[in-house]
Design a protein around this motif. Structure first.
Motif, short mmCIF file in Angstrom:
data_model
loop_
_atom_site.label_atom_id
_atom_site.label_comp_id
_atom_site.label_asym_id
_atom_site.label_seq_id
_atom_site.Cartn_x
_atom_site.Cartn_y
_atom_site.Cartn_z
N LYS B 418 -35.18 -13.03 21.73
CA LYS B 418 -34.77 -13.94 20.66
C LYS B 418 -35.06 -13.29 19.31
N THR B 419 -34.22 -13.59 18.35
CA THR B 419 -34.53 -13.17 16.99
C THR B 419 -34.77 -14.41 16.14
N ILE B 420 -35.41 -14.20 15.04
CA ILE B 420 -35.79 -15.33 14.18
C ILE B 420 -34.85 -15.40 13.00
N LEU B 421 -34.47 -16.62 12.65
CA LEU B 421 -33.62 -16.88 11.48
C LEU B 421 -34.27 -17.94 10.61
N TRP B 422 -34.14 -17.78 9.33
CA TRP B 422 -34.54 -18.85 8.41
C TRP B 422 -33.54 -20.01 8.50
N THR B 423 -33.99 -21.19 8.19
CA THR B 423 -33.03 -22.29 8.01
C THR B 423 -32.11 -21.93 6.85
N SER B 424 -30.84 -22.38 6.98
CA SER B 424 -29.81 -22.04 6.00
C SER B 424 -28.66 -23.00 6.17
N HIS B 425 -27.58 -22.78 5.44
CA HIS B 425 -26.38 -23.59 5.66
C HIS B 425 -25.89 -23.43 7.10
N LEU B 426 -26.15 -22.28 7.66
CA LEU B 426 -25.69 -22.01 9.01
C LEU B 426 -26.44 -22.85 10.04
N THR B 427 -27.75 -22.91 9.88
CA THR B 427 -28.55 -23.65 10.88
C THR B 427 -28.37 -25.15 10.72
N GLN B 428 -27.82 -25.56 9.58
CA GLN B 428 -27.57 -26.99 9.38
C GLN B 428 -26.28 -27.43 10.09
N ARG B 429 -25.48 -26.46 10.45
CA ARG B 429 -24.18 -26.78 11.05
C ARG B 429 -24.32 -27.18 12.51
N PRO B 430 -23.34 -27.90 13.03
CA PRO B 430 -23.32 -28.13 14.48
C PRO B 430 -23.25 -26.77 15.20
N ALA B 431 -23.87 -26.70 16.36
CA ALA B 431 -23.97 -25.44 17.09
C ALA B 431 -22.60 -24.81 17.36
N GLU B 432 -21.63 -25.64 17.70
CA GLU B 432 -20.33 -25.08 18.09
C GLU B 432 -19.67 -24.39 16.90
N GLU B 433 -19.94 -24.87 15.69
CA GLU B 433 -19.37 -24.21 14.52
C GLU B 433 -20.11 -22.94 14.15
N SER B 434 -21.43 -23.03 14.17
CA SER B 434 -22.21 -21.89 13.70
C SER B 434 -22.29 -20.80 14.75
N ARG B 435 -21.96 -21.21 16.00
CA ARG B 435 -22.10 -20.30 17.15
C ARG B 435 -23.55 -19.81 17.32
N LEU B 436 -24.48 -20.47 16.63
CA LEU B 436 -25.88 -20.15 16.89
C LEU B 436 -26.24 -20.75 18.25
#
Lengths: 614, 614
Positions: B418-436
């Protein structure tokens, strides 16, 4: 070694600096038309970029850095016998300062083939001329100086510092040191031609430092005095004792430190204090001692009863503390005990001998009348004298009598001089009730800068020293030390807040056009009212409930430097105009061994003007 | 010498300490019935007064200080070959720590005639037993330990530390050192009998340290790692680079540091970093590198165009900065430039080789879409691909593609992790959109502890590391660095605020009774929902716009210690219950060379419980 050059050939440092519209901007070497090292740019770009505090007189500076080597520096002193030693020592320290500008390991640049060929024969001769033999600092000391740096036809550098007093000359040397930078390109030093005239606005430019709540080492005090000297601050107002501890050796009454020290190591011996007084004098700083009374005393005085002298203090450690004092632990003098005054006299005589102060501070803040009222011995005394022991006013009277007695005691010991008092319930009273007198007392303000009391005191003719807590309390804004959250006077006072606190503006804000002041300073003629002339200066206070050697520097600096420029120059401009210079000065302080709080990313120092907000 | 005893015969120090209702109280020697030195009292009064962080298992401590001398200390190691060296080194450091407890000059007390006669023959034998050969730290490392100190019938002292791993054993040695104090009365050391069982609650107990806004020296990093070890923190999350500077040497692409370093000295060479990784490992600390991207980059990448690789970054230093980034200077990766990915690969390979990280941080915060949108090269790329170059969503897509590509690049280099990401506009998105994907990313929270995003991420099954800025940003509360007043996230986060920020409570606050979580950790069975099990731990962040070597310690400590206890123990009790112990621990940290911020008057340490608020 960490200070070695990490970028070495073929990976050279690709930047130089150019002076663009008065700002030093990092530029690729390949694009720089008039590239300089960062130090060279700061020295020659703008008008006195490297000077702090800002000189108040005319400044002319050259635009071309002139290189020289440390080994070619000579200091020549021309001063009266009484101060020659002081001036010579300051000259030696100046030379050490210049020597230490070279980073360990020297330059990381590839020294250019065009390295200044005349370095070997170019001398910097620093001539220091002092007129008068004043060897102590008073409110009337002339601290002005003139500094001239010229480049002769024979390619020699000559600096001339002229001053009325040693104190002015020392300031001039400080300024000279700020006009020298390390010259990476030549692995040498550099300066510029200069003509600077300078004198301070206020005679009292102070830091207030508490050594009772936590002990500060002698090394910490020395470092602080040295840092003050870098900023032309001239007064260390030493709040030596308080309820928490009594850390100073009084040779006439050694039990004070014996009972009052936190530990056997946390004592200032008399010899150490005498050395400190001299150390400070050599740096143009007076040590102004405070013996805070009749409140803010306690530990150190506990031996009275066993010694057959009765209770010298009362309410010591009394709980719940909230009822008897402003912070734990409680303690107040037993002002009806005659033996108290014997001990006080011993201390005051010793303070006179050790500090030889021209100004003395007798505290006077935060008296808790309830402490005395609830002390049976004192209540009985009031009753015996025919008073009502439940009436606060009776204890107020005792306080006023104490105040007068202590004033008389000090002046009989030290000669006629004003003493300093903190603002308190007493200073809020009409003069006729408090029996305070502007010819006897200077008042140090610790309320806010908007407190009407300031106006009232000015109208009564008092001279003031400002320490208004809303700007000049350096302990505010950290963690609470009782309870949770942040401490009482949060938020943290930013350097901008410190800088923008103008005594002149505060004084003027209380002035109405009809005000006239009968000056009580015997030395001066009755003058038209300008309240700001009653401001002797100011002091930023570091109360040490949450400070000791670990964080002393970060609490004091660079905010103490912001204070210093305000008190030296009373600039018309505000903190934003001073920012670039203070960032540079703060870095210089760090290079000279002071752990000053960090202000900005280094980026902002390398690209002047890029760290702004609209 | 300042550390000499100032109170000397006949002026002896008149105080001892007595343990009264679990508090150490200063008492006159003449009145003390069971007087001890301060160190002895703290060691034996209450239950683990001197331990920080608080052990989570059972503790039994003796009530009688047992004296011994440093010269009689022996460490015996029983550990698998792979970690024997690590354990032995930790043992040597423990011995040094014990040695250094004696103040320079020794005791200031008159050594009693009843000085412990058996000191010369009483050994302290420290046996350290490690079971496994794990020599690196992972999220699954067992950090537990048992510590037993006994006093044998033959008047010998035996300490036994047992642990599954080196990491647990090292913690045990730390705890042992906290059960030793200097013994003034015998000019020796002292300990107590003990039985301690201990293990941490969270596997990630971190500090986040930025070395880009200002450079931190290797010495500063070492001191920080050493201080972390004193607090059983196990992760230094190193935010190495940012827009401001690129201080790390990448041997595969030396131009990054050449162009990115503030000066030729402000570079971490590869050799230095490798040494740091080892230094940290020996102290039970992982170095967790962050390469923040695609924003928070800039200086260091400027050479691309000249090298024929195009612009590697865009918006560099673009003004007005407010339109293109969150703080000056601006800079973002040119994510449409294929050459960028070549350089990234070079960096990532080198990070893998140097750090051998089990956790890697790829940043991902504060992307400014307007920067890309206003960059002609990128807008043209969008248009060429058939997109609307004025639509933010197009740039969001580019960002998401970048994110996936970088994740794949890292795992292909370093293996699945796993890698670590800061919260951002991306992490606020629904998973299917952000593909996170929670199986790929751990999210580090830097919004407030009340941000609904935390609940959303937990419901999606993410593991989190908390760095919520309302409690765990250590740079808040100082002077503003753009503009006036105080900085953006004021007020200062007090140690109490740091301590009282409970990840468990935050997780539970977002939990409703109907929540169930499909755990995506392949190694674990699907489990009943308890959001707190998704909290890996936390990190207090020091962003260094306003920090460098000058104030590093005061910013980090003792607040980092408050964090450490929260993450080690998740105590049910709050900061007020921890205060006495932290005051003691902070003094110990200062004695061990860390300039931790001052918390209270020393008085409060000498009279436990007297500094309270109702």
């Amino acid at each position: 070694r960490e200070d070695v050059c990490k970028l070495t050939s073929p990976l050279t440092f690709p930047w130089m600096w150019e002076c663009k519209k008065g700002a030093c901007v990092r530029t690729p070497v390949s694009e720089a038309t008039n590239g300089m090292t960062l130090g060279g740019c700061k020295l020659t770009c703008g008008k006195g970029f490297t000077l702090w505090p800002k000189p108040t007189g005319a400044i002319t500076l050259g635009k071309t850095p002139l290189s020289f080597t440390y080994s070619q520096v000579i200091v020549i002193v021309d001063a009266p016998q009484d101060v020659r030693g002081l001036v010579e020592k300051a000259g030696n320290r100046l030379k050490e300062t210049l020597r230490d500008m070279r980073p360990p390991g020297g330059s990381c640049l590839k020294l250019s083939s065009a390295r200044d060929a005349n370095l070997a024969t170019r001398q910097l001769t620093i001539r220091v001329t002092v007129e008068r033999s004043d060897a102590s600092l008073t409110l009337k000391t002339d601290e002005s100086y003139k500094l001239n740096i010229t480049h002769t036809d024979a390619d020699q550098l000559e600096a001339h510092i002229e001053a009325k007093t040693f104190f002015g000359a020392r300031h001039g040397m400080e300024t000279l040191s700020q006009l020298v930078a390390y010259d990476d390109a030549n692995d040498a030093l550099m300066t510029v031609t200069a003509d600077v005239r300078d004198a301070p606005v206020y005679p009292v430019r102070a830091l207030t430092l508490d050594t009772s709540r936590n002990f500060i080492s002698v090394a910490g005090l020395r470092r602080t005095i040295g840092a003050m000297a870098m900023n032309k601050l001239n007064t260390l107002h030493w709040h030596i004792t308080d309820t928490h501890s009594f850390p100073i050796e009084i040779t006439g009454e050694p039990r004070l430190a014996q009972y009052g020290a936190y530990s056997p190591r946390e004592v200032y011996t008399r010899a150490e204090v005498e050395e400190l007084v001299q150390f400070a004098l050599e740096r143009g700083v007076r040590l102004l001692p405070e013996l805070d009374m009749p409140a803010h005393v306690g530990y150190g005085w506990q031996w009275g009863e066993k010694a057959g002298m009765g209770n010298l203090t009362v309410c010591l450690g009394k709980e719940p503390w909230q009822e008897f004092c402003v912070e734990p632990p409680c303690g107040q003098m037993n002002i009806i005990n005659e033996n108290l005054y014997k001990v006080l006299k011993t201390i005051l005589v010793e303070y006179r001998d050790v500090f030889k102060p021209d100004l003395f501070h007798i505290g006077g803040d935060e008296i808790n009348l309830n402490c005395w009222k609830t002390t049976p011995e004192i209540a009985a005394f009031v009753k015996e004298k025919g008073g009502d022991p439940t009436d606060d006013e009776e204890y107020m009277k005792l306080w006023i009598q104490f105040q007068e007695r202590v004033y008389d005691m000090w002046t009989s010991i030290a000669g006629e001089q004003k003493t300093i008092l903190w603002t308190s319930h007493l200073t809020q009273r009409p003069a006729e009730e408090s029996r305070l007198d502007p010819s006897k007392y200077i008042i140090q303000i610790w309320t806010t800068g908007k407190d009407q009391q300031i106006g009232d005191l000015l109208k009564q003719g008092y001279e003031l020293i400002l320490s208004n807590y809303d700007a000049w309390y350096l302990d505010c804004g950290g963690s609470a030390w009782v309870g949770k959250g942040n401490n009482w006077c949060s938020p943290y006072k930013s350097w901008q807040t410190v800088y923008d606190n103008s005594p002149r503006e505060i004084a003027h804000s209380f002035q109405s056009s009809s005000d006239t002041v009968a000056s009580r300073r015997p030395s001066q003629p009755l003058r038209q009212s300008d309240f700001s002339t009653q401001i002797l200066g100011g002091s930023a206070a570091l109360w040490t409930e949450q400070a000791d050697d670990a964080n002393l520097d970060t609490k004091l600096w660079p905010r103490g430097a912001a204070l210093a420029e305000r008190l030296w120059a009373e600039p018309e401009t505000d903190s934003l105009a001073a920012q670039w210079r203070l960032v540079h000065h703060r870095r210089r302080m760090v290079a000279r061994g002071v752990q000053a709080e960090t202000m900005q990313p280094k980026y902002c120092h390398q690209y002047d003007g890029s760290c702004y907000i609209n």
